[in-house]
Motif scaffolding. Structure first.
Motif, PDB file in Angstrom:
ATOM      1  N   ILE A 115      63.862  66.780  74.388  1.00 30.16           N
ATOM      2  CA  ILE A 115      62.573  66.019  73.979  1.00 30.16           C
ATOM      3  C   ILE A 115      62.469  66.335  72.501  1.00 30.16           C
ATOM      4  O   ILE A 115      62.430  67.476  72.154  1.00 30.16           O
ATOM      5  N   GLU A 116      62.102  65.460  71.687  1.00 32.01           N
ATOM      6  CA  GLU A 116      62.088  65.256  70.173  1.00 32.01           C
ATOM      7  C   GLU A 116      60.390  65.036  70.117  1.00 32.01           C
ATOM      8  O   GLU A 116      59.974  64.452  70.955  1.00 32.01           O
ATOM      9  N   PRO A 117      59.939  65.344  68.924  1.00 36.12           N
ATOM     10  CA  PRO A 117      58.517  64.993  68.884  1.00 36.12           C
ATOM     11  C   PRO A 117      58.172  63.578  68.997  1.00 36.12           C
ATOM     12  O   PRO A 117      59.052  62.735  68.445  1.00 36.12           O
ATOM     13  N   GLY A 118      57.183  63.484  69.602  1.00 37.93           N
ATOM     14  CA  GLY A 118      56.726  61.963  70.067  1.00 37.93           C
ATOM     15  C   GLY A 118      57.278  61.468  71.235  1.00 37.93           C
ATOM     16  O   GLY A 118      56.726  60.329  71.753  1.00 37.93           O
ATOM     17  N   ASP A 119      58.260  62.106  71.750  1.00 41.46           N
ATOM     18  CA  ASP A 119      58.894  61.512  73.013  1.00 41.46           C
ATOM     19  C   ASP A 119      57.870  61.930  74.317  1.00 41.46           C
ATOM     20  O   ASP A 119      57.100  62.976  74.184  1.00 41.46           O
ATOM     21  N   GLU A 120      57.640  61.136  75.179  1.00 44.40           N
ATOM     22  CA  GLU A 120      56.676  61.168  76.277  1.00 44.40           C
ATOM     23  C   GLU A 120      57.166  61.593  77.485  1.00 44.40           C
ATOM     24  O   GLU A 120      58.331  61.328  77.788  1.00 44.40           O
ATOM     25  N   VAL A 121      56.345  62.504  78.289  1.00 48.35           N
ATOM     26  CA  VAL A 121      57.020  62.920  79.429  1.00 48.35           C
ATOM     27  C   VAL A 121      55.797  62.626  80.614  1.00 48.35           C
ATOM     28  O   VAL A 121      54.587  62.980  80.265  1.00 48.35           O
ATOM     29  N   ILE A 122      56.109  62.224  81.662  1.00 48.80           N
ATOM     30  CA  ILE A 122      55.140  61.991  82.630  1.00 48.80           C
ATOM     31  C   ILE A 122      54.903  63.250  83.670  1.00 48.80           C
ATOM     32  O   ILE A 122      56.121  63.730  84.255  1.00 48.80           O
ATOM     33  N   ILE A 123      53.792  63.689  84.111  1.00 52.68           N
ATOM     34  CA  ILE A 123      53.658  64.673  84.925  1.00 52.68           C
ATOM     35  C   ILE A 123      52.445  64.255  85.918  1.00 52.68           C
ATOM     36  O   ILE A 123      51.733  63.443  85.727  1.00 52.68           O
ATOM     37  N   ASN A 175      56.433  53.616  79.135  1.00 52.35           N
ATOM     38  CA  ASN A 175      56.610  52.747  77.877  1.00 52.35           C
ATOM     39  C   ASN A 175      57.822  53.061  77.011  1.00 52.35           C
ATOM     40  O   ASN A 175      58.559  53.934  77.683  1.00 52.35           O
ATOM     41  N   ASP A 176      58.021  52.371  76.256  1.00 58.24           N
ATOM     42  CA  ASP A 176      59.318  52.689  75.444  1.00 58.24           C
ATOM     43  C   ASP A 176      59.651  54.145  75.009  1.00 58.24           C
ATOM     44  O   ASP A 176      60.635  54.611  74.611  1.00 58.24           O
ATOM     45  N   LYS A 177      58.451  54.872  74.872  1.00 63.54           N
ATOM     46  CA  LYS A 177      58.705  56.429  74.230  1.00 63.54           C
ATOM     47  C   LYS A 177      58.847  57.280  75.481  1.00 63.54           C
ATOM     48  O   LYS A 177      58.902  58.600  75.372  1.00 63.54           O
ATOM     49  N   THR A 178      58.795  56.863  76.679  1.00 69.20           N
ATOM     50  CA  THR A 178      59.073  57.679  77.941  1.00 69.20           C
ATOM     51  C   THR A 178      60.460  58.408  77.942  1.00 69.20           C
ATOM     52  O   THR A 178      61.368  57.502  78.070  1.00 69.20           O
ATOM     53  N   LYS A 179      60.590  59.503  77.910  1.00 71.07           N
ATOM     54  CA  LYS A 179      61.841  60.152  77.882  1.00 71.07           C
ATOM     55  C   LYS A 179      62.173  60.771  79.432  1.00 71.07           C
ATOM     56  O   LYS A 179      63.486  60.919  79.750  1.00 71.07           O
ATOM     57  N   MET A 180      60.971  61.456  80.032  1.00 69.37           N
ATOM     58  CA  MET A 180      61.281  62.222  81.201  1.00 69.37           C
ATOM     59  C   MET A 180      60.282  62.077  82.139  1.00 69.37           C
ATOM     60  O   MET A 180      59.047  61.869  81.675  1.00 69.37           O
ATOM     61  N   ILE A 181      60.363  62.314  83.326  1.00 67.86           N
ATOM     62  CA  ILE A 181      59.267  62.566  84.408  1.00 67.86           C
ATOM     63  C   ILE A 181      59.565  63.890  85.086  1.00 67.86           C
ATOM     64  O   ILE A 181      60.849  64.290  85.240  1.00 67.86           O
ATOM     65  N   VAL A 182      58.438  64.602  85.406  1.00 67.54           N
ATOM     66  CA  VAL A 182      58.552  65.698  86.189  1.00 67.54           C
ATOM     67  C   VAL A 182      58.140  65.610  87.324  1.00 67.54           C
ATOM     68  O   VAL A 182      57.125  65.333  87.537  1.00 67.54           O
ATOM     69  N   LEU A 183      58.987  65.881  88.479  1.00 69.20           N
ATOM     70  CA  LEU A 183      58.595  65.791  90.062  1.00 69.20           C
ATOM     71  C   LEU A 183      58.628  67.145  90.307  1.00 69.20           C
ATOM     72  O   LEU A 183      59.277  68.137  89.797  1.00 69.20           O
ATOM     73  N   ASN A 184      57.859  67.638  91.415  1.00 68.72           N
ATOM     74  CA  ASN A 184      57.835  68.866  91.985  1.00 68.72           C
ATOM     75  C   ASN A 184      57.516  68.598  93.711  1.00 68.72           C
ATOM     76  O   ASN A 184      56.455  68.123  93.972  1.00 68.72           O
ATOM     77  N   SER A 185      58.623  68.899  94.338  1.00 72.88           N
ATOM     78  CA  SER A 185      58.638  68.541  95.804  1.00 72.88           C
ATOM     79  C   SER A 185      59.547  69.530  96.343  1.00 72.88           C
ATOM     80  O   SER A 185      60.622  69.590  95.823  1.00 72.88           O
TER      81      SER A 185
END
Length: 425
Positions: A115-123, A175-185
């Motif tokens: 993750i760099e500044p401005g990168d987006e992460v979905i949780i 979107n174009d800034k989405t770098k990562m998504i976090v799942l928890n299962s």
């Protein structure tokens, strides 16, 4: 004081955290000792074969010195061997496994590695609270997507699987800034195990948007319904997924702080690089003991016994909610249960302290249970943004990973809720 002593915004702006609120209330409660059903640490020791392994490791010179930064070779091999059947192919312990100081530091290393500044992460909300600071420290921007509680959650008990994702909401978060998504299962605190169909749809979105999946699977040995690992759904998903595990959770030793990540070499090497700069290496004798744990667990029937025992504790504890007609989400996995206390009427003009009375209802309910009944539970709105806290304000999270006598004590105390129930005599 000089402006140079001003703390960083990431810590200065934090509200008092739920753990200190609950612990302070517990210490001040007139009912002692408190039955702690709040924090998710075990009330009993790891199995003897793990304890013996740890004691033996302390006698070996090499186990008391630095381990290789990526982890002790024996532990990496033991993990690779243990997970190879789940992944359907032989894992390479040298390039596809790295050891971290607990799963939390492992996830921080993944965020720091990518993750760099401005990168987006979905949780997803509710979320494990450590995700937030871990993402924000390297400059990440969080996009929140809610899991919706069952619409009749205040009226009837149903599966934790009935907490659902709106896939239109999820797709809009990319979107174009989405770098990562976090799942928890299996999920903390809901207890949901994501279905194969849900994971397939999430995976399709991640492939479409070229998004790294950080799959937090620390409760991966405690599931009571079919459990699917997203990395195993296709070779394409395997190439974009980092799977997080925890020897501490697996072996009832949360204080050992031994975690690990499994993933393709082109991702794992950057997690390992960040881990090197965060803490260099992890605790050597406990890595060795965890290795022996993975080597021996199947032979002694530990995994099956762990599921049987935890499911038994879950069923034992939830009897009190059935008695009181308090609905709850039946966990698919893990060792937390969410109970819906909408039917409990808090007394008018109750003397809540200032730092509690202005928080959502579940904070007041948690405080009330500590002071009046001597039972500690966790308010799940702590794991939501303020915007969506209303979705969980009638729920409380209880950890059942305790001795059976503690569970029975908690049940007896919780029966004291009867006189506060709406419609009771």
């Amino acid at each position: 004081m000089s402006a140079k002593f001003t703390p960083a915004k990431r810590v200065a702006d934090q509200k008092q955290d739920v753990w200190s609120i609950i612990n302070e209330a517990a210490a001040a409660s007139p009912i002692q000792p408190i039955v702690n059903m709040g924090q998710g640490f075990f009330g009993y020791n790891p199995p003897q074969f793990i304890i013996d392994a740890a004691k033996s490791a302390l006698d070996r010179v090499e186990c008391n010195q630095y381990s290789p930064t990526k982890g002790r070779p024996r532990l990496k091999k033991a993990i690779a061997d243990a997970y190879t059947p789940f992944f359907g192919r032989k894992l390479d312990p040298e390039t596809e496994v790295t050891i971290t100081t607990g799963a939390n530091e492992g996830m921080l290393s993944a965020f720091m590695g990518f993750i760099e500044p401005g990168d987006e992460v979905i949780i997803f909300e509710p979320f494990f609270d450590q995700y937030i600071s871990n993402i924000e420290m390297p400059g990440g921007v969080i996009r929140y997507v809610p899991m919706h509680p069952p619409p009749d959650g205040a009226e009837r008990t149903s599966s934790a699987g009935n907490w659902t994702i709106d896939f239109e909401e999820l797709e809009k978060a990319f979107n174009d800034k989405t770098k990562m998504i976090v799942l928890n299962s299996p999920h903390n605190p809901v207890g949901k195990v994501f279905s194969k169909e849900e994971l397939t749809r999430i995976g399709e979105l991640c492939l479409k948007h070229q998004t790294i999946i950080l799959s937090d699977e620390v409760y991966d040995r405690l599931y009571y319904v079919p459990f699917t690992r997203i990395a195993t759904l296709s070779p394409e998903l395997a190439q974009i997924t980092l799977t997080v595990g925890s020897a501490g959770k697996n072996f009832y030793a949360t204080g050992w702080r031994v975690g690990y990540l499994i993933g393709p070499p082109h991702l794992i090497k950057y997690v390992a690089a960040a881990h090197t700069r965060i803490c260099y290496s992890s605790v050597s004798p406990l890595q060795e003991a965890a290795a022996i744990g993975f080597e021996q667990a199947d032979k002694v029937g530990f995994w099956d016994q762990a599921v049987k025992e935890m499911k038994g504790k879950m069923d034992r504890f939830c009897q009190v909610f059935d008695e009181l007609n308090i609905p709850y989400s039946i966990p698919d996995g893990g060792y937390f249960v969410l109970a819906n206390l909408a039917k409990v009427q808090l007394p008018d003009n109750y003397a809540f302290p200032d730092h509690v009375k202005n928080r959502p209802r579940d904070f007041r309910m948690a405080y009330f249970l500590i002071v009046e009944l001597g039972v500690a539970a966790i308010p799940p709105t702590e794991f939501y943004t303020d915007e969506r806290a209303h979705m969980a304000e009638d729920w409380l999270r209880f950890a059942v990973c305790k001795n059976d006598d503690v569970l029975e004590d908690a049940k007896e105390r919780l029966r004291g809720l009867r006189k506060y129930m709406i419609g009771s005599a």
